[in-house]
Design a protein around this motif. Structure first.
Motif, PDB file in Angstrom:
ATOM      1  N   PRO A 289       0.836  -1.211   0.000  1.00 20.61           N
ATOM      2  CA  PRO A 289       0.000   0.000   0.000  1.00 20.61           C
ATOM      3  C   PRO A 289       0.866   1.254   0.000  1.00 20.61           C
ATOM      4  N   TYR A 290       0.385   2.292  -0.648  1.00 23.25           N
ATOM      5  CA  TYR A 290       1.107   3.564  -0.676  1.00 23.25           C
ATOM      6  C   TYR A 290       0.845   4.338   0.610  1.00 23.25           C
ATOM      7  N   PRO A 291       1.865   4.999   1.164  1.00 18.39           N
ATOM      8  CA  PRO A 291       1.637   5.880   2.317  1.00 18.39           C
ATOM      9  C   PRO A 291       0.702   7.024   1.933  1.00 18.39           C
ATOM     10  N   ASP A 292       0.022   7.552   2.928  1.00 19.03           N
ATOM     11  CA  ASP A 292      -0.892   8.671   2.720  1.00 19.03           C
ATOM     12  C   ASP A 292      -0.114   9.969   2.923  1.00 19.03           C
ATOM     13  N   ALA A 293       0.533  10.420   1.878  1.00 19.76           N
ATOM     14  CA  ALA A 293       1.335  11.638   1.978  1.00 19.76           C
ATOM     15  C   ALA A 293       0.466  12.857   2.255  1.00 19.76           C
ATOM     16  N   ARG A 294      -0.746  12.854   1.712  1.00 16.89           N
ATOM     17  CA  ARG A 294      -1.656  13.983   1.946  1.00 16.89           C
ATOM     18  C   ARG A 294      -1.937  14.153   3.436  1.00 16.89           C
ATOM     19  N   ALA A 295      -2.202  13.035   4.125  1.00 15.26           N
ATOM     20  CA  ALA A 295      -2.486  13.114   5.556  1.00 15.26           C
ATOM     21  C   ALA A 295      -1.264  13.597   6.329  1.00 15.26           C
ATOM     22  N   LEU A 296      -0.078  13.186   5.921  1.00 13.50           N
ATOM     23  CA  LEU A 296       1.133  13.637   6.599  1.00 13.50           C
ATOM     24  C   LEU A 296       1.310  15.149   6.450  1.00 13.50           C
ATOM     25  N   LEU A 297       1.189  15.645   5.232  1.00 11.75           N
ATOM     26  CA  LEU A 297       1.341  17.086   5.032  1.00 11.75           C
ATOM     27  C   LEU A 297       0.280  17.871   5.790  1.00 11.75           C
ATOM     28  N   ASP A 298      -0.949  17.380   5.755  1.00 10.66           N
ATOM     29  CA  ASP A 298      -2.028  18.092   6.439  1.00 10.66           C
ATOM     30  C   ASP A 298      -1.819  18.116   7.951  1.00 10.66           C
ATOM     31  N   ALA A 299      -1.101  17.117   8.477  1.00  8.98           N
ATOM     32  CA  ALA A 299      -0.814  17.070   9.912  1.00  8.98           C
ATOM     33  C   ALA A 299       0.397  17.923  10.291  1.00  8.98           C
ATOM     34  N   ARG A 328      -0.107  10.595  -8.369  1.00 12.84           N
ATOM     35  CA  ARG A 328      -1.174   9.670  -8.759  1.00 12.84           C
ATOM     36  C   ARG A 328      -1.681   8.832  -7.596  1.00 12.84           C
ATOM     37  N   GLU A 329      -0.788   8.435  -6.680  1.00 11.65           N
ATOM     38  CA  GLU A 329      -1.144   7.427  -5.686  1.00 11.65           C
ATOM     39  C   GLU A 329      -1.143   7.916  -4.241  1.00 11.65           C
ATOM     40  N   MET A 330      -0.552   9.080  -3.955  1.00 10.08           N
ATOM     41  CA  MET A 330      -0.333   9.462  -2.565  1.00 10.08           C
ATOM     42  C   MET A 330      -0.967  10.794  -2.180  1.00 10.08           C
ATOM     43  N   GLY A 331      -1.714  11.387  -3.086  1.00 14.76           N
ATOM     44  CA  GLY A 331      -2.491  12.561  -2.728  1.00 14.76           C
ATOM     45  C   GLY A 331      -1.773  13.884  -2.773  1.00 14.76           C
ATOM     46  N   LEU A 332      -0.572  13.937  -3.358  1.00 18.00           N
ATOM     47  CA  LEU A 332       0.144  15.203  -3.438  1.00 18.00           C
ATOM     48  C   LEU A 332      -0.207  15.938  -4.725  1.00 18.00           C
ATOM     49  N   THR A 333      -0.210  17.264  -4.678  1.00 18.01           N
ATOM     50  CA  THR A 333      -0.297  18.039  -5.894  1.00 18.01           C
ATOM     51  C   THR A 333       1.044  17.959  -6.621  1.00 18.01           C
ATOM     52  N   PRO A 334       1.093  18.270  -7.909  1.00 19.64           N
ATOM     53  CA  PRO A 334       2.397  18.255  -8.591  1.00 19.64           C
ATOM     54  C   PRO A 334       3.436  19.151  -7.929  1.00 19.64           C
ATOM     55  N   LEU A 335       3.031  20.349  -7.490  1.00 16.22           N
ATOM     56  CA  LEU A 335       4.005  21.241  -6.858  1.00 16.22           C
ATOM     57  C   LEU A 335       4.468  20.683  -5.518  1.00 16.22           C
ATOM     58  N   GLU A 336       3.563  20.090  -4.733  1.00 17.16           N
ATOM     59  CA  GLU A 336       3.964  19.480  -3.462  1.00 17.16           C
ATOM     60  C   GLU A 336       4.929  18.334  -3.696  1.00 17.16           C
ATOM     61  N   ALA A 337       4.695  17.555  -4.744  1.00 21.50           N
ATOM     62  CA  ALA A 337       5.582  16.430  -5.034  1.00 21.50           C
ATOM     63  C   ALA A 337       6.966  16.920  -5.459  1.00 21.50           C
ATOM     64  N   VAL A 338       7.014  17.959  -6.300  1.00 23.43           N
ATOM     65  CA  VAL A 338       8.315  18.514  -6.698  1.00 23.43           C
ATOM     66  C   VAL A 338       9.038  19.081  -5.477  1.00 23.43           C
ATOM     67  N   ARG A 339       8.311  19.757  -4.602  1.00 23.60           N
ATOM     68  CA  ARG A 339       8.932  20.296  -3.393  1.00 23.60           C
ATOM     69  C   ARG A 339       9.509  19.161  -2.524  1.00 23.60           C
ATOM     70  N   ALA A 340       8.742  18.072  -2.370  1.00 24.20           N
ATOM     71  CA  ALA A 340       9.215  16.948  -1.553  1.00 24.20           C
ATOM     72  C   ALA A 340      10.432  16.276  -2.169  1.00 24.20           C
ATOM     73  N   ALA A 341      10.536  16.305  -3.495  1.00 22.84           N
ATOM     74  CA  ALA A 341      11.651  15.658  -4.194  1.00 22.84           C
ATOM     75  C   ALA A 341      12.877  16.548  -4.306  1.00 22.84           C
ATOM     76  N   THR A 342      12.757  17.791  -3.876  1.00 24.65           N
ATOM     77  CA  THR A 342      13.875  18.734  -3.963  1.00 24.65           C
ATOM     78  C   THR A 342      14.168  19.309  -2.575  1.00 24.65           C
ATOM     79  N   ALA A 343      13.391  20.294  -2.154  1.00 26.62           N
ATOM     80  CA  ALA A 343      13.596  20.886  -0.830  1.00 26.62           C
ATOM     81  C   ALA A 343      13.373  19.866   0.283  1.00 26.62           C
ATOM     82  N   GLY A 344      12.405  18.955   0.096  1.00 24.91           N
ATOM     83  CA  GLY A 344      12.170  17.928   1.111  1.00 24.91           C
ATOM     84  C   GLY A 344      13.350  16.999   1.261  1.00 24.91           C
ATOM     85  N   GLY A 345      13.923  16.564   0.134  1.00 25.63           N
ATOM     86  CA  GLY A 345      15.110  15.717   0.201  1.00 25.63           C
ATOM     87  C   GLY A 345      16.279  16.426   0.848  1.00 25.63           C
TER      88      GLY A 345
END
Length: 396
Positions: A289-299, A328-345
């Motif tokens: 199962p994919y983690p719920d990234a949306r719930a993590l960010l919202d928390a 597609r699978e974890m509830g992130l917007t494209p910008l949130e996903a790019v942020r997590a893959a750059t600034a988040g990393g």
């Protein structure tokens, strides 16, 4: 474009969309019709193209999107051998348990330095071609002193972000004596590996018989910290467990996988500086199962994305693929996903000089053959990375 030198400035202009992650440019950190200036390998200015200062050299990207270089904060690219048969078996219905690590350990121990070096260089080159300008590399496929030390020595040729993961699993020859292996990891192995590592990691996963429980994991991390290494944790991949809470307890920079989280785990992360690093290509490859990234960010949890490129649970070097999966699978917007893959990393590596395009950051930038960052998720599997600059120098 003239090859930049330390005493020349470079204007990158004609940027249709510039993703900076700089709050000076609003909550989104995104500019349109933008430009940036590089000097001495660093970003020194970002803003509207019409207001750009003069520079010695000029690169016009003709309306394309520019994003920060990806920061892949979790990989295992120093290894030997092939586990494609294991992948095929999983696709036929066999569950993933982590037991295949022993296959890679045997092949890695038997491989020469040249074989390991060439394989790792090939994968890092793949990463770079797909926009990854900073990568973390772990040991963990040696599980003896000599092989763990040379894995890290070879990894250090490719990155400063190297991680001692002697506590990946207990090797087969010591399965009957876990205490002996813990003593080896926290003693001679750590002493040999610490000079080549920045981080210490552990596979804290009681659901996997060859991995480590909370007390064993704490012992490994404490020993690494005493040796001057910074902690990070593999946790909560195969089931609920103590990995997240242990990571928060020891002040780990990141806890990686986070596939199975309880409400208490999320609350602990939200109240800490520990980043939740999600590895969706692992879920893709293991049918977990994919983690719920949306719930993590919202928390209020800090989230990173990484590949976990390795021969067993995820043999992908592609951060664009990871971004597409997160959307597609974890509830992130494209910008949130790019942020997590750059600034988040970058946050997961406790770096503030990469993962953003604000003044003072290293000039690691990716030009997409697309007008917007959305195309990373909109066009999955398509090579949309056109040009990569690292420290202001073209490398792709």
């Amino acid at each position: 474009m003239t090859e930049p030198t330390e005493d020349r400035t470079l204007l990158v202009t004609g940027i249709g969309e510039l993703v900076t992650h700089d709050p000076a440019h609003g909550a989104s950190g995104v500019l349109t019709d933008a430009a940036l200036v590089v000097s001495g390998g660093r970003v020194v200015w970002t803003g509207p193209a019409a207001q750009a200062p003069a520079a010695d050299d000029r690169l016009d990207v003709e309306g394309r999107c520019v994003i920060p270089g990806f920061v892949d904060s979790h990989s295992h690219v120093v290894f030997a051998g092939d586990r494609s048969a294991e992948f095929a078996a999983r696709m036929a219905g066999e569950p993933y348990t982590g037991g295949g690590i022993a296959t890679t350990v045997a092949a890695t121990r038997a491989a020469s330095d040249d074989v390991l070096r060439d394989g790792a260089r090939h994968l890092v080159a793949e990463m770079l071609a797909q926009g990854t300008t900073t990568v973390e590399i772990k040991s963990g496929y040696g599980q003896d002193v000599a092989t763990e030390e040379r894995m890290l020595r070879l990894a250090r040729e490719l990155t400063d972000e190297t991680t001692f993961l002697g506590a990946h699993t207990v090797p087969a020859e010591l399965a009957h004596d876990r205490r002996a292996y813990l003593d080896l990891v926290t003693g001679p192995m750590l002493a040999a590996c610490a000079p080549h590592a920045r981080w210490v990691d552990v596979f804290c996963e009681p659901a996997a018989p060859a991995a480590f429980d909370a007390d064993e994991s704490r012992e490994v991390l404490d020993a690494g910290i005493r040796a001057g290494l910074l902690p990070r944790v593999h946790g909560n991949q195969l089931g609920p467990g103590p990995g997240v809470r242990l990571a928060v307890e020891v002040g780990a920079a990141s806890v990686d996988h986070c596939t199975y989280l309880t409400g208490d785990d999320v609350a602990a992360l939200a109240g800490s500086s520990t980043v939740a690093t999600l590895l969706p290509a692992v879920e893709f490859s293991t049918r977990s199962p994919y983690p719920d990234a949306r719930a993590l960010l919202d928390a209020g949890v800090a989230v990173a994305l990484a590949t976990d490129c390795n021969p067993g649970s995820c043999y992908s070097s592609s951060m664009p693929f990871v971004v597409a999966l997160a959307v597609r699978e974890m509830g992130l917007t494209p910008l949130e996903a790019v942020r997590a893959a750059t600034a988040g990393g970058a946050a997961a590596l406790r770096r503030d000089d990469v993962g953003t395009l604000r003044s003072g950051a290293r000039a690691d930038l990716v030009v997409l053959d697309a007008p917007s960052h959305v195309h990373l998720a909109y066009r999955p599997g398509v090579p949309v990375v056109r040009t990569v600059l690292r420290g202001g120098r073209p490398v792709v």
